[in-house]
Design an enzyme around this catalytic site. Structure first.
Site, short mmCIF file in Angstrom:
data_model
loop_
_atom_site.label_atom_id
_atom_site.label_comp_id
_atom_site.label_asym_id
_atom_site.label_seq_id
_atom_site.Cartn_x
_atom_site.Cartn_y
_atom_site.Cartn_z
N SER A 388 56.06 36.22 34.76
CA SER A 388 56.39 34.83 34.45
C SER A 388 57.76 34.44 34.99
O SER A 388 57.93 33.36 35.56
CB SER A 388 56.35 34.60 32.93
OG SER A 388 55.01 34.73 32.49
N SER A 512 46.52 37.49 37.98
CA SER A 512 47.86 37.19 37.47
C SER A 512 47.89 35.78 36.90
O SER A 512 48.50 35.54 35.86
CB SER A 512 48.91 37.36 38.56
OG SER A 512 48.57 36.67 39.72
N ASN A 515 46.15 36.02 33.49
CA ASN A 515 46.59 36.96 32.46
C ASN A 515 48.08 37.21 32.34
O ASN A 515 48.53 37.75 31.34
CB ASN A 515 45.90 38.31 32.68
CG ASN A 515 44.41 38.20 32.59
OD1 ASN A 515 43.90 37.64 31.63
ND2 ASN A 515 43.72 38.68 33.59
N TYR A 516 48.84 36.87 33.37
CA TYR A 516 50.25 37.24 33.32
C TYR A 516 51.23 36.07 33.44
O TYR A 516 52.40 36.22 33.15
CB TYR A 516 50.57 38.26 34.42
CG TYR A 516 49.92 39.59 34.16
CD1 TYR A 516 50.39 40.41 33.14
CD2 TYR A 516 48.82 40.01 34.89
CE1 TYR A 516 49.79 41.63 32.88
CE2 TYR A 516 48.21 41.23 34.64
CZ TYR A 516 48.70 42.03 33.63
OH TYR A 516 48.11 43.22 33.35
N LEU A 517 50.76 34.94 33.91
CA LEU A 517 51.70 33.83 34.13
C LEU A 517 51.66 32.86 32.97
O LEU A 517 50.63 32.27 32.69
CB LEU A 517 51.34 33.11 35.43
CG LEU A 517 51.41 33.98 36.68
CD1 LEU A 517 51.02 33.18 37.90
CD2 LEU A 517 52.81 34.56 36.84
#
Ligand SMILES: *[C@@H]1O[C@H](CO)[C@@H](O)[C@H](O)[C@H]1NC(C)=O
Ligand SMILES: *[C@@H]1O[C@H](CO)[C@@H](O)[C@H](O)[C@H]1NC(C)=O
Ligand SMILES: *[C@@H]1O[C@H](CO)[C@@H](O)[C@H](O)[C@H]1NC(C)=O
Ligand SMILES: *[C@@H]1O[C@H](CO)[C@@H](O)[C@H](O)[C@H]1NC(C)=O
Ligand SMILES: CC(=O)N[C@H]1CO[C@H](CO)[C@@H](O)[C@@H]1O
Length: 558
Positions: A388, A512, A515-517
């Site tokens: 992030s 990403s 799930n990650y940002l």
């Protein structure tokens, strides 16, 4: 805004249960299976499993030894005693007619009339309306996956030792239902029974069963857009934000620990440094041999790294080369701090290549330590945090005020790519890649021709206007000028698209992004530059991130 999500447990849950895969339909008798050159009629059970193989005949899997061995073993279990006695060698099996039959069927499906397609669409809609929603407290919520996967052959990723095994058909007797006591419990299909009905309001799934290949539990859950899923997602990013506040303390601590007298503390501190700096996964806790030979940070072996006191002008370089999650290769060469380097030399002393690098560490020890550093901290939180924050930094760096919307979106995708590279989300270039690039290039060439034509026309219109000097020719010049401008814009858009696609060749952005940002960063960026959120998130993604899209967040600067 935050209390809306806090501590949700449901009081009432009602749903209709799962939709099972349709029963097996035996092949028409004209479609034959041959063994050793002779036609042979199979029992329905054996035939069904044979069709799974036939459907994959053109796939590389069916040439792999492990796949064939596993398939044949499981297939024989479904055979009658007589079939078992006859069919002893997979090489003598001829599935060609079956395979042709399925190909013809799939062609026929593509060639269906509009009415037939409409009928199927309506049936799907009916199932969605009936099974696709549940009532959770006072909300009607979409269910993500109410259909149970049909049986087939297990594929797995990489060289999975279980590939080719029979993924069994799931029956009502395998199913555990979870619903509230005062709701109308879903009915099993006539003549069958559920394995169990439970009432647990601390979990958010409605149906579960155990699949036979890995023995893992599968769930039917709510759609990502639901209130409860949104809360989980939100909590995940809140944890990453909490890490932002205490990461300096954690870093100071592990740097101190590199000097510890205790080997286990040193190893833990170096592993943590890798997780922080390289976004490595912690490593799995599954039994060995069960899955393909993949590792994470804690399970790295001596053979997975090389140390270079000096390499290409840099000091203290570590080269990583191993298979990570889903058998994706992780390769990276990074300079590290001298203390880390010296410690690694120490950890590798007197070890064989297949010895553990961190012999005093495992995933559970590391996770326990992380919990002590911060409530809710896991290796994944570091990934989320770094992903992030990298997105935010990249967006700030790459976006410039004077570029147009397509160029800004290219910048967004580039920022997203930087994160995907960090998280090692690679992919093989899609099979269609070259072809689609060629198509795009052809479009660009055609557009360039169109542009030179338009420019020529503009020039002659100008010449015309010089001679005639009337309103009509003046207007014609104006129109031609506009046409040139329009085509130039279209050309630029195509060229941006080509750049984007080329840069994306070997990188998967989806994981990403999903799930990650932290979606609040993307939403804030869109707001700042007046870019519609639809340009960044498609419909499914907008549903998943509804909680962030609705939330005005002033925490981000670009
Ligand atoms: C398999 O059967 C088909 C006809 O069904 C035949 O054309 C083909 O030659 C057979 N293949 C082998 C390897 O025997
Ligand atoms: C994120 O990861 C990158 C790449 O390894 C690293 O250089 C950077 O320091 C990390 N950033 C933060 C803020 O953790
Ligand atoms: C990790 O190591 C600890 C301490 O040596 C041990 O008690 C534990 O069983 C290990 N866990 C796993 C999953 O190997
Ligand atoms: C949205 O994008 C994801 C990839 O991140 C894709 O899997 C999905 O099919 C897309 N959905 C729609 C409705 O286009
Ligand atoms: C599908 C399912 O069983 N969900 C939950 C239902 O309740 C039990 C305990 O009562 C939970 O363990 C399950 O996870």
């Amino acid at each position: 805004t935050t209390s809306l999500f806090y501590g949700v447990k449901w009081k009432f849950l009602e749903h209709k249960g799962p939709v099972f895969a349709p029963p097996y339909e035996p092949l028409p008798s004209r479609v034959k299976f041959y063994y050793d050159g002779k036609p042979m009629r199979l029992s329905p059970e054996a035939e069904e499993v044979a069709t799974f193989f036939a459907k994959m005949l053109d796939h590389e899997y069916t040439t792999k030894d492990i796949f064939r061995k596993n398939f044949f073993k499981d297939w024989r279990k479904e055979m009658t005693a007589e079939e078992k006695a006859t069919i002893t060698d997979l090489k003598k099996c001829n599935f060609t007619e079956m395979s042709e039959y399925f190909k013809a069927q799939s062609e026929a499906r593509k060639a269906m009339s509009k009415e037939e397609k409409q009928k199927i669409k309506e049936e799907n809609e009916r199932l969605l309306q009936k099974y696709g929603y549940c009532i959770m407290d006072n909300h009607k919520e979409r269910i993500a996956n109410f259909r149970i996967e049909p049986p087939g052959l297990f594929r797995g990723r990489g060289d999975h030792p279980k590939m080719g095994m029979l993924k069994r058909r799931i029956r009502p007797e395998d199913i555990i239902i979870n619903c509230s006591k005062d709701s109308k419990c879903p009915e099993p299909p006539p003549g069958t029974k559920w394995k169990e009905v439970r009432h647990d309001n601390k979990v958010t799934w409605l149906v579960s069963w155990t699949e036979n290949i890995q023995g893992s539990i599968k769930y039917i859950m709510l759609n990502p857009s639901s209130r409860i899923k949104g809360e989980k997602d939100w909590q995940k990013y809140e944890t990453a934000r909490r890490l932002k506040k205490c990461v300096d303390r954690i870093r100071a601590q592990y740097r101190e620990d590199w000097k510890s007298k205790e080997m286990r503390v040193r190893q833990r501190a170096v592993a943590l440094y890798f997780i922080d700096k390289l976004a490595l996964r912690a490593g799995n806790e599954k039994e060995e041999g069960e899955t393909a030979d993949t590792v994470g940070c804690c399970s790295l072996r001596v053979e997975h790294i090389n140390l270079y006191p000096e390499n290409e002008g840099q000091e203290y370089v570590v080269e990583f080369d191993f298979l990570g999650k889903d058998s994706i290769r992780y390769y990276n060469k990074v300079p590290v701090e001298k203390r880390v380097f010296k410690n690694l030399q120490l950890f590798m002393e007197n070890k064989e290549p297949d010895d553990d690098l961190f012999d005093r560490l495992n995933t559970s020890i590391l996770n326990k330590h992380l919990q002590e550093l911060m409530d809710g901290l896991t290796a994944k939180v570091f990934r989320t945090y770094n992903a992030s924050i990298t997105l935010q930094q990249q967006l700030k760096e790459l976006t410039t005020a004077d570029e147009n919307i397509p160029a800004k979106i290219l910048s967004y995708n580039r920022a997203n790519r930087a994160v995907a590279i960090l998280c090692n989300h690679q992919r093989a270039p899609p099979k269609t890649f070259e072809k689609s690039m060629q198509n795009l290039q052809a479009k660009i060439d055609a557009k360039k021709d169109q542009l030179s034509d338009a420019k020529r026309e503009l020039k002659s219109a100008k010449a015309d206007a010089k001679v005639r000097k009337d309103e009509k020719t003046k207007k014609a010049v104006e129109n031609k000028r506009k046409a040139v401008q329009r085509i130039e814009e279209q050309l630029m858009k195509l060229e941006v698209q080509a750049t984007d696609r080329e840069e994306n060749k070997q990188i998967a952005l989806g994981t990403s992004k999903l799930n990650y940002l932290d979606p609040r960063i993307s939403v804030a960026w869109c707001k700042k530059w007046g870019i519609p959120v639809e340009k960044i998130y498609n419909k499914t993604q907008r549903e998943k991130f509804a909680w962030a899209i609705d939330m005005a967040d002033e925490d981000y600067e670009f």
